[in-house]
Write a protein that holds these residues in place. Sequence first.
Motif, PDB file in Angstrom:
ATOM      1  N   CYS A   8      35.688  96.650  78.032  1.00 17.26           N
ATOM      2  CA  CYS A   8      36.588  96.777  79.195  1.00 17.26           C
ATOM      3  C   CYS A   8      36.182  95.825  80.318  1.00 17.26           C
ATOM      4  O   CYS A   8      37.036  95.185  80.941  1.00 17.26           O
ATOM      5  CB  CYS A   8      36.606  98.211  79.708  1.00 17.26           C
ATOM      6  SG  CYS A   8      37.524  99.348  78.668  1.00 17.26           S
ATOM      7  N   CYS A  10      34.498  93.052  79.929  1.00 21.01           N
ATOM      8  CA  CYS A  10      34.783  91.686  79.470  1.00 21.01           C
ATOM      9  C   CYS A  10      36.256  91.358  79.651  1.00 21.01           C
ATOM     10  O   CYS A  10      36.613  90.220  79.976  1.00 21.01           O
ATOM     11  CB  CYS A  10      34.383  91.521  78.003  1.00 21.01           C
ATOM     12  SG  CYS A  10      32.612  91.397  77.722  1.00 21.01           S
ATOM     13  N   GLN A  11      37.111  92.351  79.462  1.00 19.87           N
ATOM     14  CA  GLN A  11      38.543  92.135  79.665  1.00 19.87           C
ATOM     15  C   GLN A  11      38.865  91.849  81.125  1.00 19.87           C
ATOM     16  O   GLN A  11      39.890  91.263  81.438  1.00 19.87           O
ATOM     17  CB  GLN A  11      39.339  93.351  79.158  1.00 19.87           C
ATOM     18  CG  GLN A  11      39.302  93.471  77.653  1.00 19.87           C
ATOM     19  CD  GLN A  11      39.970  94.729  77.128  1.00 19.87           C
ATOM     20  OE1 GLN A  11      40.100  95.727  77.842  1.00 19.87           O
ATOM     21  NE2 GLN A  11      40.379  94.690  75.869  1.00 19.87           N
ATOM     22  N   LYS A  12      37.949  92.231  82.013  1.00 16.46           N
ATOM     23  CA  LYS A  12      38.095  91.945  83.447  1.00 16.46           C
ATOM     24  C   LYS A  12      37.352  90.661  83.839  1.00 16.46           C
ATOM     25  O   LYS A  12      37.161  90.385  85.019  1.00 16.46           O
ATOM     26  CB  LYS A  12      37.562  93.109  84.269  1.00 16.46           C
ATOM     27  CG  LYS A  12      38.312  94.403  84.051  1.00 16.46           C
ATOM     28  CD  LYS A  12      37.623  95.548  84.764  1.00 16.46           C
ATOM     29  CE  LYS A  12      38.271  96.864  84.397  1.00 16.46           C
ATOM     30  NZ  LYS A  12      37.515  98.019  84.910  1.00 16.46           N
ATOM     31  N   ASN A  13      36.905  89.909  82.837  1.00 16.53           N
ATOM     32  CA  ASN A  13      36.168  88.653  83.026  1.00 16.53           C
ATOM     33  C   ASN A  13      34.840  88.838  83.762  1.00 16.53           C
ATOM     34  O   ASN A  13      34.407  87.968  84.517  1.00 16.53           O
ATOM     35  CB  ASN A  13      37.024  87.603  83.742  1.00 16.53           C
ATOM     36  CG  ASN A  13      38.143  87.105  82.874  1.00 16.53           C
ATOM     37  OD1 ASN A  13      37.974  86.944  81.669  1.00 16.53           O
ATOM     38  ND2 ASN A  13      39.303  86.880  83.477  1.00 16.53           N
ATOM     39  N   GLN A  18      30.029  89.896  79.589  1.00 22.89           N
ATOM     40  CA  GLN A  18      30.164  88.890  78.542  1.00 22.89           C
ATOM     41  C   GLN A  18      28.798  88.498  77.998  1.00 22.89           C
ATOM     42  O   GLN A  18      28.626  88.353  76.782  1.00 22.89           O
ATOM     43  CB  GLN A  18      30.909  87.670  79.076  1.00 22.89           C
ATOM     44  CG  GLN A  18      32.374  87.919  79.317  1.00 22.89           C
ATOM     45  CD  GLN A  18      33.071  86.734  79.946  1.00 22.89           C
ATOM     46  OE1 GLN A  18      32.434  85.845  80.519  1.00 22.89           O
ATOM     47  NE2 GLN A  18      34.399  86.715  79.851  1.00 22.89           N
ATOM     48  N   ILE A  58      39.954  88.631  74.123  1.00 21.00           N
ATOM     49  CA  ILE A  58      39.448  90.003  74.140  1.00 21.00           C
ATOM     50  C   ILE A  58      40.481  90.992  74.676  1.00 21.00           C
ATOM     51  O   ILE A  58      40.458  92.176  74.336  1.00 21.00           O
ATOM     52  CB  ILE A  58      38.111  90.099  74.898  1.00 21.00           C
ATOM     53  CG1 ILE A  58      37.391  91.384  74.497  1.00 21.00           C
ATOM     54  CG2 ILE A  58      38.325  89.991  76.402  1.00 21.00           C
ATOM     55  CD1 ILE A  58      35.908  91.372  74.751  1.00 21.00           C
ATOM     56  N   ASN A  59      41.433  90.531  75.462  1.00 21.80           N
ATOM     57  CA  ASN A  59      42.498  91.414  75.945  1.00 21.80           C
ATOM     58  C   ASN A  59      43.410  91.865  74.812  1.00 21.80           C
ATOM     59  O   ASN A  59      44.134  92.848  74.959  1.00 21.80           O
ATOM     60  CB  ASN A  59      43.321  90.735  77.035  1.00 21.80           C
ATOM     61  CG  ASN A  59      42.538  90.628  78.332  1.00 21.80           C
ATOM     62  OD1 ASN A  59      41.762  91.509  78.671  1.00 21.80           O
ATOM     63  ND2 ASN A  59      42.727  89.542  79.044  1.00 21.80           N
ATOM     64  N   GLN A  60      43.387  91.156  73.682  1.00 17.81           N
ATOM     65  CA  GLN A  60      44.205  91.524  72.533  1.00 17.81           C
ATOM     66  C   GLN A  60      43.563  92.638  71.702  1.00 17.81           C
ATOM     67  O   GLN A  60      44.227  93.241  70.865  1.00 17.81           O
ATOM     68  CB  GLN A  60      44.467  90.308  71.643  1.00 17.81           C
ATOM     69  CG  GLN A  60      45.284  89.236  72.310  1.00 17.81           C
ATOM     70  CD  GLN A  60      45.438  88.007  71.434  1.00 17.81           C
ATOM     71  OE1 GLN A  60      45.072  88.007  70.264  1.00 17.81           O
ATOM     72  NE2 GLN A  60      45.954  86.938  72.016  1.00 17.81           N
ATOM     73  N   TYR A  61      42.283  92.894  71.923  1.00 18.15           N
ATOM     74  CA  TYR A  61      41.615  93.978  71.190  1.00 18.15           C
ATOM     75  C   TYR A  61      42.114  95.302  71.742  1.00 18.15           C
ATOM     76  O   TYR A  61      42.044  95.565  72.950  1.00 18.15           O
ATOM     77  CB  TYR A  61      40.093  93.872  71.309  1.00 18.15           C
ATOM     78  CG  TYR A  61      39.378  94.967  70.573  1.00 18.15           C
ATOM     79  CD1 TYR A  61      39.395  95.019  69.188  1.00 18.15           C
ATOM     80  CD2 TYR A  61      38.717  95.972  71.255  1.00 18.15           C
ATOM     81  CE1 TYR A  61      38.752  96.029  68.497  1.00 18.15           C
ATOM     82  CE2 TYR A  61      38.070  96.990  70.575  1.00 18.15           C
ATOM     83  CZ  TYR A  61      38.104  97.014  69.201  1.00 18.15           C
ATOM     84  OH  TYR A  61      37.476  98.024  68.517  1.00 18.15           O
ATOM     85  N   ASN A  62      42.617  96.173  70.861  1.00 20.02           N
ATOM     86  CA  ASN A  62      43.251  97.417  71.304  1.00 20.02           C
ATOM     87  C   ASN A  62      42.419  98.666  70.992  1.00 20.02           C
ATOM     88  O   ASN A  62      42.959  99.774  70.976  1.00 20.02           O
ATOM     89  CB  ASN A  62      44.648  97.542  70.692  1.00 20.02           C
ATOM     90  CG  ASN A  62      44.626  97.449  69.181  1.00 20.02           C
ATOM     91  OD1 ASN A  62      43.565  97.512  68.572  1.00 20.02           O
ATOM     92  ND2 ASN A  62      45.779  97.283  68.576  1.00 20.02           N
TER      93      ASN A  62
END
Length: 109
Positions: A8, A10-13, A18, A58-62
């Motif tokens: 989560c 990492c999805q926020k950069n 990371q 990584i935003n594509q990981y659900n």
Amino acid sequence: MGLDEIICNCQKNDRKAQEHLYRLFVNKLFTVCLKYSRNYAEAQDNLQDGFIIIFNKINQYNFKGSFEGWTKRIMINHCLQQYRQISFLDILNENIAEDVEIEIENESV
């Protein structure tokens, strides 16, 4: 910090998340790269490029299925894509006469 929380972040950069994710998976993913690369240096390049792809996607990981499996599939696909870009055969442009007749002598024995 659990894996889901790291993902989560990492999805926020989040750069620290990371780095944490990189350290968690670098050894496993480098082994994958070694399998699918021609040499050690190429495996290192594929690893770094693969992690860039992972962080970009990584935003594509659900959160369904294994995250490790998801990352391995990205690495394998990246390594295979590198092979597809390499031209193993060079086409030679030669002046070959098209309508040349060749006589074959048939010797009876």
